[in-house]
Design an enzyme around this catalytic site. Structure first.
Site, mmCIF file in Angstrom:
data_model
loop_
_atom_site.group_PDB
_atom_site.id
_atom_site.type_symbol
_atom_site.label_atom_id
_atom_site.label_comp_id
_atom_site.label_asym_id
_atom_site.label_seq_id
_atom_site.Cartn_x
_atom_site.Cartn_y
_atom_site.Cartn_z
ATOM 1 N N HIS A 24 7.109 29.792 16.176
ATOM 2 C CA HIS A 24 6.392 28.574 15.788
ATOM 3 C C HIS A 24 4.940 28.631 16.224
ATOM 4 C CE1 HIS A 24 6.436 27.161 19.936
ATOM 5 N NE2 HIS A 24 7.761 27.221 19.985
ATOM 6 N N CYS B 201 10.882 30.418 23.123
ATOM 7 C CA CYS B 201 10.537 30.799 21.751
ATOM 8 C C CYS B 201 9.364 31.774 21.747
ATOM 9 C CB CYS B 201 10.160 29.557 20.931
ATOM 10 S SG CYS B 201 11.485 28.343 20.777
#
Length: 516
Positions: free
Chosen positions: A149, A157
């Site tokens: 992202h 992440c």
């Protein structure tokens, strides 16, 4: 009354319309991002490499190097590298993800379909990499929602800049819309080269990484998406090694080529080890970042969901050299391993408290951090954490030559070396650091004097007589050349600190601070 009722009814009818308009506005804002076209410069790069805009893609991510590679199929049917992107931030350590909340970014082979793309991400745009996959589930690993992202902020992440993720998202969207059912994401600890395998040969995860290398070897040989199966807790790539589970090799030629590559790489690893390449562990306080971001300014007031400034300006990694048993090679390495695992444990506590909406104010409880450190150390170092031992009394002796009135003009004064101590007592700060062996330094001093000396306040010219047999030390200044040989005096001795601050290098009243 009737007019008032009509007015209220109009307002009531208008509210849903306004809310719907606002919702459409937000959706349109997200839609604009998610439908942005592929940049013309990247389209030109595709054309130069014989790639169609809608051709299938493949993503490879390397944690240690903090790089994301975007591969695309060429007109030959083989994949070629389209573009590399520096990863702004990833969290945790090298190694697989095993549980919810461990801040680990998964390692393995994953698949991303159209349903995995999130145009409404609060981190600009994102796609779910597909953790846990069948391999992770077979091993009982937990967690989920692991994304690539934007917003340059990570909690388990791979975080990119908004501009980067918009470009990657656009290329992925067109490939999936062009007919690719899903694209493969190869999430790796580092580039699987012989050099990296040699240096990480004592890491507790080396067996898992060797299994991952089988997959990367298949890709390097074929330049095709690797077929992934799972057999008895191991990945099986292109059917190689899956006979126990009834999985046959997809191609004997591919299997033979992969075998030759692996044999050549193993020979290089053996040669590197024989030439002295040391085994190491790379330990992070909490994840890494590509070096291109180290000079960027920190802006903690930035808000996720916008093209926020970069949130991290510096990420340090501690390199711990290991011996043949996988333990720290030297006392300095042991000290570094304990210091960084303490910091990593502290980061986990801050993160868990923030997720639970019970943020820690100030310095985390040292006892709680030390307890968590035991598990962190065992996971990263592959051995049990050893608690500090009580301090052993230090015996010091002073040797001096017999003194008499006829003694020579200089004396040899030397202090004996401290008695043998366990190494952990020294590097945990319970005793002075051992000095390297060196010849005893001879210092010339005035001899002990006996007899009579003039009284400081003589009375009627008489001299004060000293008591026989009770020698007196007469302190005199040393020559400048000899003064230079002496160690500097301590003018501001340090105040006493709790032991954990000394051996963790926190210093003074400064406690460890929280990081994102």
């Amino acid at each position: 009354m009737t007019a008032h009722f009509k007015l209220m009814r109009k307002i009531a009818m208008a509210v849903p319309v306004l809310l719907l308009a606002a919702a459409c506005s937000n959706q349109n804002g997200a839609s604009v991002r998610s439908t942005s076209p592929v940049p013309q410069a990247l389209i030109a790069e595709m054309q130069a490499k014989g790639m169609a805009r809608s051709a299938p893609i493949l993503v490879r991510i390397y944690k240690k190097e903090s790089e994301l590679e975007l591969w695309k199929q060429t007109s030959s049917g083989r994949y070629a590298l389209l573009k590399s992107y520096p990863v702004c931030r990833w969290s945790g350590q090298l190694g697989p993800k095993k549980s919810e909340g461990d801040r680990q970014v998964p390692e393995g082979f994953y698949a991303v379909s159209m349903s995995s793309l999130n145009p409404n991400s609060q981190y600009y745009l994102s796609f779910d990499i597909g953790y846990p996959n069948s391999f992770d589930r077979q091993l009982g690993r937990a967690g989920g929602n692991i994304m690539v992202h934007g917003s340059c902020s990570s909690r388990g992440c791979f975080a990119m800049t908004d501009k980067q993720v918009a470009e990657i998202y656009a290329v992925a969207r067109e490939a999936l819309q062009g007919g690719q059912a899903s694209f493969q994401v190869q999430s790796l600890p580092f580039r699987m080269t012989p050099e990296n395998m040699a240096r990480n040969r004592r890491n507790p995860n080396i067996g898992f990484w060797q299994n991952l290398k089988e997959g990367t070897d298949n890709f390097e040989v074929t330049k095709q998406t690797v077929k992934v199966d799972v057999c008895k807790g191991r990945y099986v790539f292109n059917g190689n090694g899956g006979t126990d589970c009834g999985i046959a090799p997809a191609s004997q030629n591919v299997a033979a080529a992969v075998y030759e590559k692996r044999r050549g790489d193993d020979a290089k690893v053996t040669a590197l080890v024989a030439s002295g390449t040391k085994a190491v562990n790379y330990i992070y306080q909490d994840g890494g970042s590509n070096p291109v971001f180290t000079a960027r300014a920190v802006d903690q007031s930035a808000v996720p969901g916008k093209d926020r400034p970069f949130s991290y300006s510096r990420v340090d990694v501690t390199e711990v050299a290991l011996n043949d048993a996988g333990a720290p090679a030297t006392e300095a390495d042991a000290n570094a391993a304990h210091r960084v695992t303490y910091a990593a444990a502290e980061s986990l506590l801050y993160s868990e408290a923030a997720v639970a909406r019970k943020p820690i104010k100030g310095v985390a409880d040292p006892k709680a951090v030390a307890k968590r450190q035991e598990a962190v150390y065992a996971r990263l170092m592959g051995s049990k954490f050893q608690a500090p031992m009580p301090q052993k009394p230090l015996a010091m002796t002073v040797a001096a030559a017999p003194v008499s009135s006829s003694a020579p003009a200089s004396q040899l004064v030397a202090s004996a070396a401290p008695e043998g101590q366990p190494f952990y007592a020294r590097w945990l700060g319970f005793a002075p650091t051992e000095q390297p062996a060196s010849p005893v330094t001879a210092i010339k001093v005035d001899p002990i004097q006996t007899g009579t000396v003039p009284d400081t306040k003589p009375k009627q010219g008489k001299a004060k007589t000293l008591t026989p047999g009770k020698p007196m030390m007469a302190a005199t200044a040393l020559p400048a050349a000899q003064m230079a040989e002496l160690p500097p005096a301590i003018t501001n001795p340090p105040t006493e600190q709790p032991f954990y601050k000394r051996w963790l290098g926190l210093g003074g009243e400064q406690g460890a601070t929280a990081t994102n």
